[in-house]
Design a protein around this motif. Structure first.
Motif, PDB file in Angstrom:
ATOM      1  N   PRO A  10     -43.794 -17.112   7.777  1.00 20.16           N
ATOM      2  CA  PRO A  10     -42.327 -17.290   7.737  1.00 20.16           C
ATOM      3  C   PRO A  10     -41.588 -15.974   7.466  1.00 20.16           C
ATOM      4  O   PRO A  10     -40.559 -15.705   8.080  1.00 20.16           O
ATOM      5  N   ALA A  11     -42.107 -15.151   6.582  1.00 22.84           N
ATOM      6  CA  ALA A  11     -41.439 -13.879   6.260  1.00 22.84           C
ATOM      7  C   ALA A  11     -41.427 -12.924   7.453  1.00 22.84           C
ATOM      8  O   ALA A  11     -40.412 -12.282   7.733  1.00 22.84           O
ATOM      9  N   THR A  12     -42.562 -12.828   8.166  1.00 25.51           N
ATOM     10  CA  THR A  12     -42.597 -11.914   9.307  1.00 25.51           C
ATOM     11  C   THR A  12     -41.760 -12.450  10.466  1.00 25.51           C
ATOM     12  O   THR A  12     -41.142 -11.675  11.195  1.00 25.51           O
ATOM     13  N   LEU A  13     -41.722 -13.771  10.622  1.00 29.96           N
ATOM     14  CA  LEU A  13     -40.868 -14.352  11.662  1.00 29.96           C
ATOM     15  C   LEU A  13     -39.397 -14.144  11.338  1.00 29.96           C
ATOM     16  O   LEU A  13     -38.586 -13.890  12.237  1.00 29.96           O
ATOM     17  N   ASP A  14     -39.033 -14.195  10.049  1.00 29.98           N
ATOM     18  CA  ASP A  14     -37.645 -13.898   9.647  1.00 29.98           C
ATOM     19  C   ASP A  14     -37.301 -12.440   9.947  1.00 29.98           C
ATOM     20  O   ASP A  14     -36.215 -12.146  10.448  1.00 29.98           O
ATOM     21  N   ARG A  15     -38.226 -11.530   9.613  1.00 34.71           N
ATOM     22  CA  ARG A  15     -38.004 -10.110   9.903  1.00 34.71           C
ATOM     23  C   ARG A  15     -37.834  -9.906  11.414  1.00 34.71           C
ATOM     24  O   ARG A  15     -36.978  -9.158  11.864  1.00 34.71           O
ATOM     25  N   ALA A  16     -38.649 -10.608  12.193  1.00 35.82           N
ATOM     26  CA  ALA A  16     -38.570 -10.507  13.648  1.00 35.82           C
ATOM     27  C   ALA A  16     -37.220 -11.015  14.160  1.00 35.82           C
ATOM     28  O   ALA A  16     -36.617 -10.398  15.044  1.00 35.82           O
ATOM     29  N   THR A  17     -36.735 -12.100  13.601  1.00 35.64           N
ATOM     30  CA  THR A  17     -35.449 -12.655  14.013  1.00 35.64           C
ATOM     31  C   THR A  17     -34.317 -11.672  13.730  1.00 35.64           C
ATOM     32  O   THR A  17     -33.430 -11.476  14.574  1.00 35.64           O
ATOM     33  N   LEU A  18     -34.340 -11.039  12.577  1.00 34.80           N
ATOM     34  CA  LEU A  18     -33.321 -10.029  12.246  1.00 34.80           C
ATOM     35  C   LEU A  18     -33.395  -8.843  13.202  1.00 34.80           C
ATOM     36  O   LEU A  18     -32.374  -8.322  13.652  1.00 34.80           O
ATOM     37  N   TRP A  19     -34.606  -8.405  13.510  1.00 34.01           N
ATOM     38  CA  TRP A  19     -34.832  -7.283  14.435  1.00 34.01           C
ATOM     39  C   TRP A  19     -34.280  -7.621  15.809  1.00 34.01           C
ATOM     40  O   TRP A  19     -33.589  -6.809  16.427  1.00 34.01           O
ATOM     41  N   LEU A  20     -34.570  -8.825  16.293  1.00 32.02           N
ATOM     42  CA  LEU A  20     -34.044  -9.258  17.587  1.00 32.02           C
ATOM     43  C   LEU A  20     -32.519  -9.275  17.578  1.00 32.02           C
ATOM     44  O   LEU A  20     -31.872  -8.869  18.551  1.00 32.02           O
ATOM     45  N   GLY A  21     -31.940  -9.716  16.476  1.00 26.35           N
ATOM     46  CA  GLY A  21     -30.479  -9.739  16.348  1.00 26.35           C
ATOM     47  C   GLY A  21     -29.870  -8.356  16.432  1.00 26.35           C
ATOM     48  O   GLY A  21     -28.797  -8.173  17.023  1.00 26.35           O
ATOM     49  N   THR A  33     -42.397 -14.501  18.268  1.00 26.22           N
ATOM     50  CA  THR A  33     -43.834 -14.282  18.128  1.00 26.22           C
ATOM     51  C   THR A  33     -44.191 -12.838  18.443  1.00 26.22           C
ATOM     52  O   THR A  33     -44.880 -12.168  17.661  1.00 26.22           O
ATOM     53  N   LEU A  34     -43.728 -12.337  19.574  1.00 27.56           N
ATOM     54  CA  LEU A  34     -44.053 -10.964  19.972  1.00 27.56           C
ATOM     55  C   LEU A  34     -43.440  -9.954  19.008  1.00 27.56           C
ATOM     56  O   LEU A  34     -44.090  -8.975  18.626  1.00 27.56           O
ATOM     57  N   ALA A  35     -42.207 -10.209  18.582  1.00 28.98           N
ATOM     58  CA  ALA A  35     -41.563  -9.303  17.633  1.00 28.98           C
ATOM     59  C   ALA A  35     -42.304  -9.292  16.296  1.00 28.98           C
ATOM     60  O   ALA A  35     -42.496  -8.230  15.693  1.00 28.98           O
ATOM     61  N   ALA A  36     -42.729 -10.460  15.831  1.00 32.31           N
ATOM     62  CA  ALA A  36     -43.461 -10.525  14.565  1.00 32.31           C
ATOM     63  C   ALA A  36     -44.772  -9.750  14.653  1.00 32.31           C
ATOM     64  O   ALA A  36     -45.168  -9.065  13.705  1.00 32.31           O
ATOM     65  N   LEU A  37     -45.439  -9.839  15.792  1.00 37.12           N
ATOM     66  CA  LEU A  37     -46.683  -9.084  15.966  1.00 37.12           C
ATOM     67  C   LEU A  37     -46.410  -7.583  16.024  1.00 37.12           C
ATOM     68  O   LEU A  37     -47.241  -6.781  15.591  1.00 37.12           O
ATOM     69  N   LEU A  38     -45.256  -7.195  16.528  1.00 36.66           N
ATOM     70  CA  LEU A  38     -44.911  -5.777  16.626  1.00 36.66           C
ATOM     71  C   LEU A  38     -44.426  -5.197  15.304  1.00 36.66           C
ATOM     72  O   LEU A  38     -44.869  -4.118  14.905  1.00 36.66           O
ATOM     73  N   ILE A  39     -43.494  -5.868  14.637  1.00 35.81           N
ATOM     74  CA  ILE A  39     -42.834  -5.253  13.475  1.00 35.81           C
ATOM     75  C   ILE A  39     -42.864  -6.120  12.223  1.00 35.81           C
ATOM     76  O   ILE A  39     -42.286  -5.749  11.220  1.00 35.81           O
ATOM     77  N   GLY A  40     -43.544  -7.248  12.274  1.00 35.72           N
ATOM     78  CA  GLY A  40     -43.510  -8.212  11.179  1.00 35.72           C
ATOM     79  C   GLY A  40     -43.929  -7.675   9.835  1.00 35.72           C
ATOM     80  O   GLY A  40     -43.381  -8.053   8.810  1.00 35.72           O
ATOM     81  N   ASP A  41     -44.891  -6.746   9.829  1.00 33.24           N
ATOM     82  CA  ASP A  41     -45.343  -6.207   8.540  1.00 33.24           C
ATOM     83  C   ASP A  41     -44.618  -4.913   8.177  1.00 33.24           C
ATOM     84  O   ASP A  41     -44.916  -4.299   7.157  1.00 33.24           O
TER      85      ASP A  41
END
Length: 146
Positions: A10-21, A33-41
């Motif tokens: 959930p935390a990495t998916l939230d980070r991914a959502t903010l990044w996409l925004g 999913t792809l964003a979380a794998l790229l920048i989630g951590d």
């Protein structure tokens, strides 16, 4: 690349959502999913479409290779990734957005960040009429000594 299974939290998916925004992109499930794998951590990555596709499979996600290519292009167009071409047939996608050089390891086909201290770029040719230089990519090809 990294542990794909532990990246989709959930935390990495939230980070991914903010990044996409930040890029003005709608957070579809596949983009998240792809964003979380790229920048989630929070780490920086150099990926190929194929390596990111493999990570989606490892994480148990169903995303086609064509979708991965199209999404990486959309991320680049949105200013979220840089595409670094190492030759006419191979591109890497870099999550680190500042200007910096790269090493391309010929023996392992890996792209890594290179130190920028000491690097000087001088004497760029004049851009053609009606154009401007948008960026300069420096890729230093290296291989291990035999």
């Amino acid at each position: 690349m990294y542990d794909a299974l532990s990246t989709l939290t959930p935390a990495t998916l939230d980070r991914a959502t903010l990044w996409l925004g930040r890029g003005g992109l709608r957070p579809t499930r596949q983009r998240q999913t792809l964003a979380a794998l790229l920048i989630g951590d929070g780490g920086h990555r150099h990926v190929t479409a194929e390596s990111l596709f493999a990570a989606t499979r490892e994480a148990g996600e169903k995303v086609s290779l064509a979708t991965v290519y199209n999404t990486l292009k959309a991320f680049c167009d949105a200013g979220l990734l840089h595409e670094v071409s190492v030759d006419g047939a191979r591109s890497y996608f870099d999550t680190r957005m500042d200007d910096h050089p790269h090493f391309f390891w010929e023996d392992s086909a890996e792209l890594t960040d290179a130190p920028s201290e000491g690097l000087q770029i001088t004497g760029l040719p004049r851009a053609p009429e009606g154009t401007e230089v948008s960026r300069v990519d420096v890729v230093i090809r290296i291989r291990r000594k035999s």
